[in-house]
Scaffold this active site. Structure first.
Site, mmCIF file in Angstrom:
data_model
loop_
_atom_site.group_PDB
_atom_site.id
_atom_site.type_symbol
_atom_site.label_atom_id
_atom_site.label_comp_id
_atom_site.label_asym_id
_atom_site.label_seq_id
_atom_site.Cartn_x
_atom_site.Cartn_y
_atom_site.Cartn_z
ATOM 1 N N ARG A 118 0.988 -1.169 -0.114
ATOM 2 C CA ARG A 118 -0.386 -0.596 0.749
ATOM 3 C C ARG A 118 0.773 0.914 0.365
ATOM 4 O O ARG A 118 2.245 1.142 0.938
ATOM 5 C CB ARG A 118 -1.144 0.746 0.933
ATOM 6 C CG ARG A 118 -1.944 -0.728 1.397
ATOM 7 C CD ARG A 118 -3.287 -0.718 0.096
ATOM 8 N NE ARG A 118 -4.288 -1.271 0.234
ATOM 9 C CZ ARG A 118 -4.485 -2.594 -0.599
ATOM 10 N NH1 ARG A 118 -3.551 -2.982 -1.917
ATOM 11 N NH2 ARG A 118 -5.400 -3.849 -1.031
ATOM 12 N N HIS A 121 -0.594 0.170 -9.784
ATOM 13 C CA HIS A 121 -1.537 -0.603 -8.601
ATOM 14 C C HIS A 121 -1.885 -1.992 -9.366
ATOM 15 O O HIS A 121 -3.126 -2.186 -9.193
ATOM 16 C CB HIS A 121 -3.093 -0.186 -8.079
ATOM 17 C CG HIS A 121 -3.181 -1.005 -6.692
ATOM 18 N ND1 HIS A 121 -3.642 -0.327 -5.957
ATOM 19 C CD2 HIS A 121 -2.940 -2.184 -6.603
ATOM 20 C CE1 HIS A 121 -3.914 -1.146 -4.676
ATOM 21 N NE2 HIS A 121 -3.757 -2.097 -5.718
HETATM 22 N N1 NDP Z 1 -0.195 -4.291 -5.054
HETATM 23 C C1 NDP Z 1 -1.322 -5.050 -5.130
HETATM 24 O O1 NDP Z 1 -2.073 -4.876 -6.579
HETATM 25 C C2 NDP Z 1 -1.648 -6.010 -4.093
HETATM 26 C C3 NDP Z 1 -1.325 -5.494 -2.933
HETATM 27 N N2 NDP Z 1 -1.757 -6.056 -1.979
HETATM 28 C C4 NDP Z 1 -1.172 -6.062 0.015
HETATM 29 O O2 NDP Z 1 -0.587 -7.341 0.260
HETATM 30 C C5 NDP Z 1 -0.612 -7.462 1.723
HETATM 31 C C6 NDP Z 1 -0.466 -8.333 2.233
HETATM 32 O O3 NDP Z 1 -1.555 -9.887 1.303
HETATM 33 P P1 NDP Z 1 -0.743 -10.611 1.870
HETATM 34 O O4 NDP Z 1 -0.245 -11.262 1.972
HETATM 35 O O5 NDP Z 1 -2.250 -11.927 1.449
HETATM 36 O O6 NDP Z 1 -1.341 -10.607 3.806
HETATM 37 P P2 NDP Z 1 -1.466 -11.417 4.766
HETATM 38 O O7 NDP Z 1 -2.716 -10.861 6.222
HETATM 39 O O8 NDP Z 1 -1.596 -12.864 4.609
HETATM 40 O O9 NDP Z 1 0.740 -11.091 5.250
HETATM 41 C C7 NDP Z 1 0.329 -9.964 6.186
HETATM 42 C C8 NDP Z 1 1.840 -9.985 6.259
HETATM 43 O O10 NDP Z 1 2.486 -9.000 7.521
HETATM 44 C C9 NDP Z 1 3.027 -9.654 8.769
HETATM 45 N N3 NDP Z 1 2.600 -7.854 9.678
HETATM 46 C C10 NDP Z 1 1.222 -7.432 9.520
HETATM 47 N N4 NDP Z 1 1.123 -6.618 10.369
HETATM 48 C C11 NDP Z 1 2.980 -6.482 11.229
HETATM 49 C C12 NDP Z 1 3.460 -5.783 12.360
HETATM 50 N N5 NDP Z 1 2.642 -4.886 12.586
HETATM 51 N N6 NDP Z 1 4.590 -6.236 12.644
HETATM 52 C C13 NDP Z 1 5.961 -7.198 11.336
HETATM 53 N N7 NDP Z 1 4.699 -8.462 10.299
HETATM 54 C C14 NDP Z 1 3.198 -7.778 10.187
HETATM 55 C C15 NDP Z 1 2.334 -10.024 9.197
HETATM 56 O O11 NDP Z 1 2.765 -11.214 10.523
HETATM 57 P P3 NDP Z 1 2.366 -12.416 10.611
HETATM 58 O O12 NDP Z 1 2.068 -13.960 9.282
HETATM 59 O O13 NDP Z 1 2.755 -12.307 11.922
HETATM 60 O O14 NDP Z 1 0.955 -12.230 10.876
HETATM 61 C C16 NDP Z 1 1.749 -10.857 7.638
HETATM 62 O O15 NDP Z 1 3.067 -12.022 7.335
HETATM 63 C C17 NDP Z 1 -2.057 -6.912 1.835
HETATM 64 O O16 NDP Z 1 -2.404 -6.302 2.855
HETATM 65 C C18 NDP Z 1 -2.307 -5.568 0.050
HETATM 66 O O17 NDP Z 1 -2.276 -4.436 1.142
HETATM 67 C C19 NDP Z 1 -2.539 -7.604 -2.305
HETATM 68 C C20 NDP Z 1 -2.973 -8.245 -2.855
HETATM 69 C C21 NDP Z 1 -2.382 -7.057 -4.542
HETATM 70 O O1 3PY Z 2 -6.119 -7.242 -3.568
HETATM 71 C C1 3PY Z 2 -5.153 -6.536 -3.444
HETATM 72 O O2 3PY Z 2 -5.645 -6.102 -1.643
HETATM 73 C C2 3PY Z 2 -5.581 -5.375 -4.377
HETATM 74 O O3 3PY Z 2 -4.958 -4.593 -3.833
HETATM 75 C C3 3PY Z 2 -5.772 -5.481 -5.170
HETATM 76 O O4 3PY Z 2 -5.001 -4.897 -6.049
#
Ligand code: NDP
Ligand code: 3PY
Length: 313
Positions: A228, A276
């Protein structure tokens, strides 16, 4: 069972038809303003408040993406959008993992093979082989080791790079050094040459990629932001590029989208960007995942993908 659907840009007809095929016993409909008819499940992206607020009988809400920050921020202003005890689910991978792997691997290899330098040399008409970078000097650090961060880590391990990840809880991914919690952040950053962000947007992670963090990376580091825009302090990134601390950045997400024309990121020679699109929702995979989860819920089975309202992701 009744399912309501709202997405401002998706092909609604396609989604309704495919959902109906995947759940033949359900009645699936597009939600339209004024629709207060009962629904068991709601599938949403940027839902209008009135679609969900005060709705009785809901058994679950599915976000049609991986990140739920937009829904959670709306929920803060309108807590009755999600009645107590109604679970909120998000998409876990459903084809986004592979897209993130493609994005991260192609960009890391681009920098590792010095294509950025060769592109600059080409513009100056310069024919000059450069020293190779060594894998051992190209440690990849992934902020966020969840569904997508874990997939990206795997793909970079397969290319032979030293890979480390940082998350709230410790991980045991093959070939990946795991760092957990705030105290471990400096050790994670020290020696990281390519920083890839895949954190969720929560109050704890806003502005995390700032001057202080960037100064702890290896000299001439690179940043890829796939999560983000609010995670990155754009002015600090530009300053780090101009001071030489950073060599390049590849950005998919921005504090304001579409990125305003006046934003200096547009013209910085060492910033590349995409609008994005790092990983988009793949309808067929998402529909199979949602249909499977609804079936499991209806059968009283345990499911994954539920958002923790306490943690905000
Ligand atoms: N640019 C794009 O097109 C897209 C962007 N995204 C973004 O990618 C992000 C990640 O997706 P996804 O992998 O599915 O999410 P997950 O919820 O599976 O993973 C989040 C990770 O972040 C870690 N985390 C959360 N808070 C903290 C913190 N305060 N300190 C340290 N580590 C932290 C979590 O730790 P723990 O494992 O210990 O819980 C976990 O490992 C989404 O939230 C979205 O914003 C997603 C899809 C598309
Ligand atoms: O799935 C999400 O969180 C995205 O950012 C898609 O673009």
């Amino acid at each position: 069972m009744d399912i309501i659907f709202h997405h401002p840009t998706f092909d609604t007809e396609y989604w309704l038809n495919r959902l109906q095929q995947a759940l033949p016993d359900a009645r699936v409909r597009q939600w339209k303003q004024g629709d207060r008819q009962p629904a068991d499940y709601a599938l949403v992206w940027h839902p209008p408040v009135e679609m969900l607020s005060g709705r009785k009988g809901l058994k679950g809400v599915f976000a049609l993406g991986a990140g739920v920050d937009a829904i959670l921020s709306k929920l803060q202003a309108h807590p009755d959008m999600l009645p107590d005890g109604v679970p909120l689910f998000r998409l876990e991978d459903t084809g986004m993992g592979l897209q993130m792997q493609e994005y991260a691997v192609s960009q890391v290899l681009h920098w590792f093979r010095r294509f950025d330098d060769y592109q600059r040399q080409k513009q100056q008409g310069q024919w000059q082989p450069l020293d190779d970078y060594r894998r051992e000097d190209f440690t990849i650090g992934i902020l966020g080791a969840g569904v997508l961060g874990g997939k990206v880590a795997d793909s970079l391990v397969a290319w032979g790079f030293p890979v480390r990840c940082w998350s709230r809880s410790k991980k045991d991914f093959p070939g990946v050094e795991s760092f957990a919690g705030g105290e471990a952040l400096p050790a994670f950053l020290s020696g990281t040459r390519v920083l890839i962000n895949l954190l969720p947007n929560t109050p704890q992670t806003v502005g995390i990629i700032n001057r202080e963090l960037l100064s702890q990376l290896a000299k001439e580091a690179y940043v890829i932001n796939l999560a983000r825009g609010v995670h990155l302090v754009e002015a600090d990134l530009l300053a780090a590029l101009d001071s030489g601390q950073l060599k390049g950045a590849m950005l998919d997400v921005f504090s304001k989208e579409p990125l305003p024309e006046s934003n200096p990121l547009w013209t910085h020679p060492r910033v590349a960007m995409t609008p994005h699109v790092a990983a988009v929702t793949r309808p067929d995979e998402a529909i199979s995942y949602i249909a499977k989860t609804i079936t499991q819920l209806e059968n009283g089975e345990s499911v994954s993908g539920e958002v923790s309202l306490q943690h905000g992701y």
